[in-house]
Scaffold this motif. Sequence first.
Motif, mmCIF file in Angstrom:
data_model
loop_
_atom_site.group_PDB
_atom_site.id
_atom_site.type_symbol
_atom_site.label_atom_id
_atom_site.label_comp_id
_atom_site.label_asym_id
_atom_site.label_seq_id
_atom_site.Cartn_x
_atom_site.Cartn_y
_atom_site.Cartn_z
ATOM 1 N N GLY A 1 74.064 40.114 49.943
ATOM 2 C CA GLY A 1 73.271 40.571 48.679
ATOM 3 C C GLY A 1 73.718 39.866 47.423
ATOM 4 O O GLY A 1 73.956 40.458 46.289
ATOM 5 N N ALA B 1 69.171 41.640 37.134
ATOM 6 C CA ALA B 1 69.387 42.353 38.423
ATOM 7 C C ALA B 1 70.174 43.689 38.431
ATOM 8 O O ALA B 1 69.867 44.809 39.106
ATOM 9 N N LYS B 2 71.020 43.867 37.616
ATOM 10 C CA LYS B 2 71.948 45.092 37.303
ATOM 11 C C LYS B 2 70.745 46.084 36.838
ATOM 12 O O LYS B 2 70.906 47.199 37.204
ATOM 13 N N ALA C 1 68.718 47.293 39.712
ATOM 14 C CA ALA C 1 69.696 48.009 40.655
ATOM 15 C C ALA C 1 69.833 49.344 39.934
ATOM 16 O O ALA C 1 69.871 50.357 40.585
ATOM 17 N N THR D 1 70.236 51.617 46.476
ATOM 18 C CA THR D 1 70.771 50.650 46.406
ATOM 19 C C THR D 1 72.059 51.197 45.515
ATOM 20 O O THR D 1 72.160 52.221 44.730
ATOM 21 N N PRO E 1 74.438 49.920 42.453
ATOM 22 C CA PRO E 1 74.334 48.963 41.243
ATOM 23 C C PRO E 1 75.728 48.075 41.318
ATOM 24 O O PRO E 1 75.743 47.001 40.800
ATOM 25 N N ALA F 1 75.401 44.618 43.028
ATOM 26 C CA ALA F 1 74.678 43.505 42.235
ATOM 27 C C ALA F 1 75.532 42.610 41.525
ATOM 28 O O ALA F 1 75.465 42.948 40.105
ATOM 29 N N VAL G 1 69.512 41.790 44.591
ATOM 30 C CA VAL G 1 69.439 43.320 44.776
ATOM 31 C C VAL G 1 69.109 43.370 46.326
ATOM 32 O O VAL G 1 67.820 43.352 46.581
ATOM 33 N N ARG G 2 69.824 44.069 46.877
ATOM 34 C CA ARG G 2 69.379 44.579 48.274
ATOM 35 C C ARG G 2 69.357 46.039 48.379
ATOM 36 O O ARG G 2 69.960 46.799 47.451
ATOM 37 N N ILE G 3 68.156 46.513 48.753
ATOM 38 C CA ILE G 3 67.679 47.852 48.467
ATOM 39 C C ILE G 3 67.204 48.354 50.143
ATOM 40 O O ILE G 3 66.770 47.824 50.867
ATOM 41 N N ARG H 1 64.962 42.869 49.879
ATOM 42 C CA ARG H 1 65.769 41.949 48.840
ATOM 43 C C ARG H 1 64.775 41.458 47.791
ATOM 44 O O ARG H 1 63.659 41.360 47.920
#
Length: 351
Positions: A144, A260-261, A264, A275, A277, A280, A285-287, A319
């Motif tokens: 991630g 990205a943050k 997240a 996810t 945060p 990240a 970002v992995r969900i 992703r």
Amino acid sequence: MTIDLRSDTVTKPTEAMLERMRTAELGDDSRDGDPTVMALEALAAERTGKEAGLFVASGTMGNLVALLAHADRGGEVLCDTGIHMLRSEMGGIASIAGLFFRTLPARRGAVDLDALADALHSRLTPSRLATGLVWMETSHNDAGGAVLPLEHMKAVRALADDHGAPVHVDGARLFNAACALGVEAKAIADHADSLMFCISKGLSAPIGSLLVGSRDFITRARAFRRMVGGAMRQAGIIAAAGIVALEEMTGRLAEDHRMAKRLARGLAAIDGSLTDPALAETNIVRIDVAASERDADQWTRALAARGVLAGAWTSRQIRCVTHRHTGPAEIEKAIAAFAETWRDFNTAPSR
């Protein structure tokens, strides 16, 4: 408007890149040399603190050429289980380089140092392969976008040095990792004999990657690049964009990380299972959609219908990757699409 979060590889070249491409000085890269390619290679070496660089068509080619240039056939490559080379590079390590791999336990891409110490083997014996290469990846795609701590990389390099094994770093998103750590790229490259990085992801160049290392290593790598079909002609047309990428685009990656943050945090506000945060670290970002009782493919189809493209990473994970085409407005639209999809999937019966 469609928002494409599948990867930072979807970035388009900037106007400055296109102009530099139009005016690039050209030559024959595989004969006398292309002056623009040579300028890019020198710039890549300077930015990473290495003696020389080699322009290659892709990160996969750069990693393959590094394998060929470093290790004798039949040697063993030590790595973690999730590296891009094993997940997405079509088995070149075995089918082309003739090498074996031994995977080690890892946490967010950082291998267990005790396991690495046990696995390192200096010479071939009747029952053990010699270690041909130690492999690290940062930022780590499968983890991630996690970034390896410099102290960890230093420890890996020290163990490898004790056994005479070279170290290669897959730094496809090297400058994202450097940005997250608040250091120059050479601070990461210091812990590797060779390193590959891409210019065609967040740096927005249309094509290409760079392999860097010692002059002797790059001389060997250049020969193997030809063997795998990577010798190019007037490649300065594409190398010119890479020069702009290194001169102008590395400094803006912090914005991708902020987006990205922001993504997240927005997803975590929808439901905490989606996810964390805190994970990240860069632009990935992995969900986790398992709590919705729908798989990742169902999610990506539903999101696409709402104008947001995302990638299924596993059957239960998605992703998303931020890049220069995804600013605050795009991120807010993506969060809204996830929220609508979450509501739909949690009120309608699964099929």
